[in-house]
Motif scaffolding. Structure first.
Motif, PDB file in Angstrom:
ATOM      1  N   THR A  85       0.836  -1.195   0.000  1.00 32.24           N
ATOM      2  CA  THR A  85       0.000   0.000   0.000  1.00 32.24           C
ATOM      3  C   THR A  85       0.874   1.249   0.000  1.00 32.24           C
ATOM      4  N   LEU A  86       1.770   1.290  -0.948  1.00 30.76           N
ATOM      5  CA  LEU A  86       2.747   2.365  -0.990  1.00 30.76           C
ATOM      6  C   LEU A  86       2.094   3.716  -1.231  1.00 30.76           C
ATOM      7  N   LYS A  87       2.639   4.705  -0.572  1.00 29.99           N
ATOM      8  CA  LYS A  87       2.198   6.080  -0.692  1.00 29.99           C
ATOM      9  C   LYS A  87       3.333   6.927  -1.259  1.00 29.99           C
ATOM     10  N   PRO A  88       3.000   8.043  -1.888  1.00 34.89           N
ATOM     11  CA  PRO A  88       4.076   8.904  -2.399  1.00 34.89           C
ATOM     12  C   PRO A  88       5.093   9.291  -1.332  1.00 34.89           C
ATOM     13  N   GLN A 120      16.628   2.546  -4.403  1.00 31.28           N
ATOM     14  CA  GLN A 120      15.677   3.641  -4.567  1.00 31.28           C
ATOM     15  C   GLN A 120      14.272   3.109  -4.763  1.00 31.28           C
ATOM     16  N   VAL A 121      13.355   3.647  -3.981  1.00 32.78           N
ATOM     17  CA  VAL A 121      11.938   3.373  -4.127  1.00 32.78           C
ATOM     18  C   VAL A 121      11.250   4.678  -4.497  1.00 32.78           C
ATOM     19  N   THR A 122      10.581   4.675  -5.622  1.00 38.18           N
ATOM     20  CA  THR A 122       9.855   5.852  -6.069  1.00 38.18           C
ATOM     21  C   THR A 122       8.396   5.484  -6.256  1.00 38.18           C
ATOM     22  N   VAL A 123       7.525   6.174  -5.548  1.00 41.99           N
ATOM     23  CA  VAL A 123       6.090   5.928  -5.615  1.00 41.99           C
ATOM     24  C   VAL A 123       5.462   7.104  -6.344  1.00 41.99           C
ATOM     25  N   SER A 124       4.995   6.845  -7.534  1.00 39.96           N
ATOM     26  CA  SER A 124       4.445   7.907  -8.363  1.00 39.96           C
ATOM     27  C   SER A 124       3.541   7.309  -9.422  1.00 39.96           C
ATOM     28  N   SER A 125       2.498   8.041  -9.749  1.00 43.85           N
ATOM     29  CA  SER A 125       1.614   7.635 -10.825  1.00 43.85           C
ATOM     30  C   SER A 125       2.099   8.136 -12.173  1.00 43.85           C
TER      31      SER A 125
END
Length: 125
Positions: A85-88, A120-125
């Motif tokens: 449930t990753l968030k930005p 690196q973890v990047t959470v983006s649409s």
């Protein structure tokens, strides 16, 4: 030489999941605890959680509790961080680190002597 190597980061949309891996070498995982930390752009490093044993110990920071899960496979000398449930605001560089078994329970970065290179973890649409 003690070493930790992380992998598994990437670009994911909000609500997605990743599993990060941390392969350890040069020491027995029975003698050390594992910490997970992250650093967002422009922010200070913060603790995600810590995992120890003898006695078993698990700590998660409030912002990830219920969404992130730590585990370890001693036979593979690998620790894992499953992030759901990753968030930005979860975006950042994630690090695993090792501390002596007796020091992991504080879950304080100062107790961890060996760090991975980060993934690196990047959470983006």
């Amino acid at each position: 030489q003690l070493r930790l190597v992380e992998s598994g980061g990437g670009l994911v949309p909000p609500g997605g999941s990743l599993t990060l891996s941390c392969v350890v070498s040069g020491f027995s995982m029975d003698l050390f605890g594992i910490g997970w930390f992250r650093q967002a752009p422009g922010k200070k490093r913060e603790v995600v959680g810590c995992l120890g044993h003898r006695p078993i110990y698990t700590y998660y920071t409030d912002s990830v509790k219920g969404r992130f899960t730590m585990s370890a496979d001693n036979a593979k000398d690998t620790a894992y961080l499953e992030i759901n449930t990753l968030k930005p605001e979860d975006t950042g560089t994630y690090y695993c680190a090792a501390a002596p078994a007796q020091s992991v329970y504080s879950c304080d970065a100062s107790q961890f002597h060996t760090w991975g290179q980060g993934t690196q973890v990047t959470v983006s649409s």
